[in-house]
Design a protein around this motif. Structure first.
Motif, PDB file in Angstrom:
ATOM      1  N   ILE A   1     -17.195  66.344 -26.256  1.00 34.98           N
ATOM      2  CA  ILE A   1     -15.904  65.672 -26.016  1.00 34.98           C
ATOM      3  C   ILE A   1     -15.957  64.861 -24.720  1.00 34.98           C
ATOM      4  CG2 ILE A   1     -13.482  66.086 -25.401  1.00 34.98           C
ATOM      5  CD1 ILE A   1     -13.564  68.481 -27.343  1.00 34.98           C
ATOM      6  N   GLU A   2     -16.474  65.489 -23.676  1.00 31.73           N
ATOM      7  CA  GLU A   2     -16.539  64.810 -22.378  1.00 31.73           C
ATOM      8  C   GLU A   2     -17.470  63.601 -22.434  1.00 31.73           C
ATOM      9  OE1 GLU A   2     -17.371  65.904 -17.667  1.00 31.73           O
ATOM     10  OE2 GLU A   2     -17.268  67.501 -19.183  1.00 31.73           O
ATOM     11  N   ASN A   3     -18.641  63.782 -23.046  1.00 31.42           N
ATOM     12  CA  ASN A   3     -19.598  62.675 -23.147  1.00 31.42           C
ATOM     13  C   ASN A   3     -19.027  61.515 -23.960  1.00 31.42           C
ATOM     14  OD1 ASN A   3     -21.485  64.001 -21.625  1.00 31.42           O
ATOM     15  ND2 ASN A   3     -22.666  64.777 -23.372  1.00 31.42           N
TER      16      ASN A   3
ATOM     17  N   GLU B   1     -18.470  57.722 -22.672  1.00 32.31           N
ATOM     18  CA  GLU B   1     -19.097  56.619 -23.409  1.00 32.31           C
ATOM     19  C   GLU B   1     -18.048  55.556 -23.765  1.00 32.31           C
ATOM     20  OE1 GLU B   1     -21.144  58.079 -26.826  1.00 32.31           O
ATOM     21  OE2 GLU B   1     -22.526  59.327 -25.655  1.00 32.31           O
ATOM     22  N   ALA B   2     -16.882  56.048 -24.190  1.00 36.00           N
ATOM     23  CA  ALA B   2     -15.785  55.131 -24.515  1.00 36.00           C
ATOM     24  C   ALA B   2     -15.328  54.370 -23.270  1.00 36.00           C
ATOM     25  CB  ALA B   2     -14.616  55.915 -25.112  1.00 36.00           C
ATOM     26  N   GLU B   3     -15.279  55.056 -22.134  1.00 32.78           N
ATOM     27  CA  GLU B   3     -14.916  54.403 -20.862  1.00 32.78           C
ATOM     28  C   GLU B   3     -15.875  53.252 -20.554  1.00 32.78           C
ATOM     29  OE1 GLU B   3     -12.824  55.372 -17.685  1.00 32.78           O
ATOM     30  OE2 GLU B   3     -11.525  55.588 -19.428  1.00 32.78           O
ATOM     31  N   ASP B   4     -17.171  53.503 -20.796  1.00 35.11           N
ATOM     32  CA  ASP B   4     -18.179  52.464 -20.531  1.00 35.11           C
ATOM     33  C   ASP B   4     -18.028  51.275 -21.482  1.00 35.11           C
ATOM     34  OD1 ASP B   4     -19.265  53.963 -18.499  1.00 35.11           O
ATOM     35  OD2 ASP B   4     -20.799  54.895 -19.767  1.00 35.11           O
TER      36      ASP B   4
ATOM     37  N   GLN C   1     -15.204  49.524 -30.495  1.00 30.90           N
ATOM     38  CA  GLN C   1     -16.059  50.713 -30.478  1.00 30.90           C
ATOM     39  C   GLN C   1     -15.461  51.787 -29.574  1.00 30.90           C
ATOM     40  OE1 GLN C   1     -20.155  49.840 -29.526  1.00 30.90           O
ATOM     41  NE2 GLN C   1     -20.679  51.991 -29.188  1.00 30.90           N
ATOM     42  N   ALA C   2     -14.957  51.376 -28.438  1.00 30.58           N
ATOM     43  CA  ALA C   2     -14.330  52.317 -27.502  1.00 30.58           C
ATOM     44  C   ALA C   2     -13.108  52.976 -28.130  1.00 30.58           C
ATOM     45  CB  ALA C   2     -13.937  51.589 -26.222  1.00 30.58           C
TER      46      ALA C   2
ATOM     47  N   VAL D   1     -12.372  61.625 -29.636  1.00 28.99           N
ATOM     48  CA  VAL D   1     -12.073  62.621 -28.601  1.00 28.99           C
ATOM     49  C   VAL D   1     -10.771  63.347 -28.922  1.00 28.99           C
ATOM     50  CG1 VAL D   1     -11.446  62.947 -26.171  1.00 28.99           C
ATOM     51  CG2 VAL D   1     -13.340  61.435 -26.768  1.00 28.99           C
ATOM     52  N   VAL D   2      -9.754  62.566 -29.322  1.00 34.55           N
ATOM     53  CA  VAL D   2      -8.455  63.149 -29.678  1.00 34.55           C
ATOM     54  C   VAL D   2      -8.619  64.127 -30.843  1.00 34.55           C
ATOM     55  CG1 VAL D   2      -6.149  62.659 -30.583  1.00 34.55           C
ATOM     56  CG2 VAL D   2      -7.141  61.175 -28.827  1.00 34.55           C
TER      57      VAL D   2
END
Length: 465
Positions: free
Chosen positions: A44-46, A50-53, A61-62, A69-70
């Motif tokens: 979940i954290e990764n 990744e979405a933040e990046d 894609q983000a 994650v949700v």
């Protein structure tokens, strides 16, 4: 002994085996479950980071990653840490890629978790979302976002966030031209800044200024000049240690326009200049430039000798083509150079006539210029043809007669118009010159009285001796 020793050794080995089996039987799957649980949390954290990046360059894609994650955290139970952050990003991304229906749906979901996070986290998330979606092209969906926020805040005691959100919604109503909703919301905002007896609570000076700024803009929208005149003095007298220059700029700009409509050019000049400085302070260079144009316009109409381009603030814009054109317009105005003025006004690259507000007062400006030019043309003549004046200032015969009448009524010239013969007969020196000589005579008379008084006192002292 051998047997006994063997048996003892066997028992010892059996004991090791039993101990091994016991440890193994203690929790045959527990360690695996804990490891699997950690793997879920790490995943979940990764996925979130990744979405933040990806959200800057790959928003679609983000968006999918934040949605994952949700979904993953929803399966884990009541934890909302990464879910709340992801929903915040989903709303912002949906606004960015124009998925406005999903934006509203996801925002409702975000607001439903407000009571499960800290107050600061909730406030920060709402402010971030509202600031990010404020540029959305679909104003109706943006209105929905603000209204959802206000509904969610009713159950909380976060008055500060309610006020700031209400102000944003009021500005949206102003942009949409929805006068009824705007007036209703402004009234509600004003009530929060009043004492129980209905008078303004000056301790809430900053909020009051925001409310008055909105009400003044409402008056401008509805052309309610009477209410504007009632409100405006309150805003000037209202002091606040932390007054937002954005609100001051709006109030001063509106005040300048109010004075312009009343043809109080000097007062309008002062208001526009204050608005210009406040817009510049907030970093709003585009609006500051527009205000500087209005400053020059009011300055010329006021026939002021003050050059606004001498100020430090105005010099920043002196190389801007549009502002440079306004500076040249003022120079031509001072020199009564009608031809240069016409050239500057007719050049589309200077964008002077593209401003509807400037166009409204252009005739007043041109009339002022023509009055000055006409007065200078007439000076050396005792009698001058009206047709000659028509050609000199390039207007119709009727306009020339109207200008001459104003000069005579304002006592700028002493003359008589012969409409039948088509001549202007100058009967004497201009009234300005006559007044100048009259004032000089009064000055001489005053000195003479002082002189005689001093001589009289000197004579009295000599007689006493």
């Amino acid at each position: 002994l051998v047997v006994g020793g063997f048996c003892g050794l066997g028992q010892t080995r059996m004991s090791d085996s039993d101990e091994f089996e016991y440890e193994s039987d203690d929790d045959p799957y527990g360690g695996g479950e804990e490891e699997d649980g950690d793997e879920e949390a790490i995943q979940i954290e990764n996925t979130f980071y990744e979405a933040e990046d990806n959200k800057q360059n790959f928003p679609e894609q983000a968006l999918e990653q934040f949605q994952r994650v949700v979904a993953l955290e929803s399966q884990r139970g009541s934890e909302v840490v990464w879910r709340f952050k992801s929903l915040q990003n989903i709303v912002i991304l949906c606004a960015r890629i124009s998925k406005f229906d999903e934006m509203a749906t996801r925002y409702r979901e975000l607001l439903s978790y407000m009571d499960q996070v800290t107050r600061n986290d909730a406030s920060e998330a709402i402010n971030t979302v509202l600031d990010s979606v404020s540029s959305a092209s679909d104003l109706s969906k943006l209105e929905t976002i603000y209204e959802l926020t206000l509904d969610a805040l009713k159950a909380t005691a976060n008055q500060r966030l309610w006020f700031s959100t209400s102000v944003k919604l009021a500005k949206l109503h102003l942009e949409m031209g929805d006068v009824q909703k705007l007036q209703r919301l402004v009234r509600n905002l004003h009530k929060t800044c009043q004492k129980p007896d209905g008078t303004d609570d000056v301790s809430k000076g900053s909020h009051l200024l925001e409310v008055y700024a909105l009400e003044i803009q409402t008056c401008t929208l509805t052309k309610n000049s009477l209410r504007m005149k009632e409100i405006y003095p309150k805003t000037i007298n209202l002091t606040s240690a932390i007054a937002d220059p954005r609100n001051i700029a709006v109030i001063r700009e509106s005040g300048g326009k109010m004075y312009m409509s009343e043809k109080k050019w000097e007062a309008a000049y002062n208001e526009f200049f204050e608005a210009f400085k406040n817009y510049q302070e907030t970093g709003n260079a585009r609006t500051a430039k527009v205000m500087l144009k209005y400053v020059v316009l009011a300055n010329m109409l006021a026939l002021s000798s003050i050059n606004p381009f001498d100020s430090r603030e105005a010099k920043v814009y002196q190389d801007d083509p549009e502002i440079s054109a306004m500076a040249n317009l003022r120079t031509a105005y001072e020199n009564n150079d009608i031809q240069t003025i016409d050239q500057l006004l007719s050049n589309p690259s200077y964008r002077i006539l593209s401003d509807a507000f400037i166009c409204t007062y252009l005739q007043d400006l041109l009339r002022n210029i023509r009055l000055q030019v006409l007065q200078n043309i007439i000076k050396p003549y005792k009698c001058v043809s009206l047709q000659f004046l028509v050609k000199e200032i390039n207007v119709s015969n009727e306009e020339v007669i109207s200008l001459l009448v104003q000069l005579i009524l304002d006592e700028k010239i002493s003359a008589r118009i012969d409409g039948t013969g088509g001549f202007l007969h100058v009967t004497g020196a201009s009234t300005d010159v006559c007044k100048k000589f009259a004032n000089m005579q009064k000055w001489v008379d005053a000195f003479e009285r002082i002189h005689n008084g001093l001589l009289s006192k000197l004579n009295q002292r000599q007689e006493l001796r």
